[in-house]
Design a protein around this motif. Structure first.
Motif, short mmCIF file in Angstrom:
data_model
loop_
_atom_site.label_atom_id
_atom_site.label_comp_id
_atom_site.label_asym_id
_atom_site.label_seq_id
_atom_site.Cartn_x
_atom_site.Cartn_y
_atom_site.Cartn_z
N ARG A 182 7.44 -0.37 3.88
CA ARG A 182 8.51 -1.28 4.50
C ARG A 182 8.62 -2.00 5.53
O ARG A 182 8.76 -2.97 5.77
CB ARG A 182 9.84 -0.21 4.43
N ARG A 198 11.40 4.47 -3.42
CA ARG A 198 11.35 3.00 -3.54
C ARG A 198 10.99 2.54 -2.01
O ARG A 198 11.42 3.09 -1.09
CB ARG A 198 12.89 2.55 -3.49
N ASP A 199 10.06 1.70 -1.96
CA ASP A 199 9.66 1.10 -0.67
C ASP A 199 10.05 -0.19 -0.66
O ASP A 199 9.75 -1.02 -0.09
CB ASP A 199 8.01 1.14 -0.62
N GLY A 200 11.35 -0.61 -1.28
CA GLY A 200 12.01 -1.75 -1.23
C GLY A 200 12.76 -2.13 -2.50
O GLY A 200 12.78 -1.13 -3.11
N LYS A 240 6.22 -5.04 5.08
CA LYS A 240 7.22 -6.18 4.29
C LYS A 240 8.12 -6.86 5.29
O LYS A 240 8.38 -8.08 5.44
CB LYS A 240 7.98 -5.47 3.18
N HIS A 241 8.59 -6.02 6.22
CA HIS A 241 9.25 -6.47 7.18
C HIS A 241 8.69 -7.32 8.36
O HIS A 241 9.10 -8.45 8.81
CB HIS A 241 10.05 -5.35 8.14
#
Length: 99
Positions: free
Chosen positions: A85, A27-29, A88-89
């Motif tokens: 990740r 999972r990448d988020g 997204k951050h």
């Protein structure tokens, strides 16, 4: 309507093999995964990012010390998930940490 791709299959870009199933995924988020593939015909290794589809089975997470998973695929999956990740951050408009 039936799901046209129930197992997150992909096509190899190095040879004409279609419907290659992911070996593993991370999972990448909350809403996405990075899946790792190894072509059964030519051995080409790649990753692909997917949005999680409700009801679709998510491939297993790779175990680093397991002989079942290919080390190159496992490394690429973890690397691409970390990059996703971080993107997204950083895209949330937060200033970078002070040096």
């Amino acid at each position: 309507m039936t799901d046209p791709n129930p197992l997150y299959g992909d096509a190899c870009e190095a040879c004409p093999t279609c419907d290659v199933l992911p070996e593993s995924a991370v999972r990448d988020g909350v809403e996405g995964i990075v899946a790792g593939y190894r072509c059964p015909n030519c051995g080409h290794v790649w990753t692909c990012g997917w949005q999680i589809v409700p009801g679709r089975a998510i491939p297993p997470e790779p175990a680093v010390d397991s002989p079942i998973f290919n080390r190159q695929v496992t490394a690429q999956v973890h690397e691409q998930a970390a990059i996703a990740r971080a993107r997204k951050h950083l895209s949330k408009g937060q200033p970078p940490p002070a040096a």
